[in-house]
Design an enzyme around this catalytic site. Sequence first.
Site, PDB file in Angstrom:
ATOM      1  CB  THR A 164      41.522  47.327  41.770  1.00 47.83           C
ATOM      2  OG1 THR A 164      41.596  46.019  42.340  1.00 47.83           O
ATOM      3  CG2 THR A 164      40.532  47.344  40.632  1.00 47.83           C
ATOM      4  CE1 TYR A 165      43.841  40.862  41.437  1.00 51.40           C
ATOM      5  CE2 TYR A 165      44.339  42.620  42.995  1.00 51.40           C
ATOM      6  CZ  TYR A 165      43.939  41.325  42.738  1.00 51.40           C
ATOM      7  OH  TYR A 165      43.628  40.491  43.779  1.00 51.40           O
ATOM      8  CB  SER A 223      40.487  41.698  41.865  1.00 51.40           C
ATOM      9  OG  SER A 223      39.401  40.890  42.278  1.00 51.40           O
ATOM     10  N   GLY A 255      36.801  43.327  47.494  1.00 48.71           N
ATOM     11  CA  GLY A 255      37.683  43.836  48.538  1.00 48.71           C
ATOM     12  C   GLY A 255      37.303  45.241  48.969  1.00 48.71           C
ATOM     13  CB  ALA A 256      39.365  47.919  50.497  1.00 50.45           C
ATOM     14  CB  ALA A 257      37.736  48.711  45.367  1.00 46.32           C
TER      15      ALA A 257
END
EC number: 4.1.1.11
Length: 118
Positions: A57-58, A25, A73-75
Amino acid sequence: MLLTMMKAKLHRATVTQADLDYEGSIAIDTDLLDAAGILPNEQVDVLNITTGARFTTYAIAAPRGSKVIGVNGAAARLVQKNDTVIVVTYCQMPAEEARNYAPTVVLLEDGNRIKKAA
């Protein structure tokens, strides 16, 4: 025919944190979400002006007034603290409606303070 149009953007936001271990996110100060009309859990594209990286993403709400722009996260591998980013949302509408549509643009300055919203 439906066209995909820019709904809103936060322009020149500064990343305040990146947390690889947090579930995905982008956390955005609730004041900034409200100014742009972005809802929690809404899909957003993040365009990293500093590196050129782009990802989807969100949004999640960060505490109101915190000025947080936190990529999770991954981002989090695609940003670093102090990177400058654009956060963009989109909507779909008929071509006739799109001709007269104006998105919400929130320009940010240092410290993720709102410089101008229209």
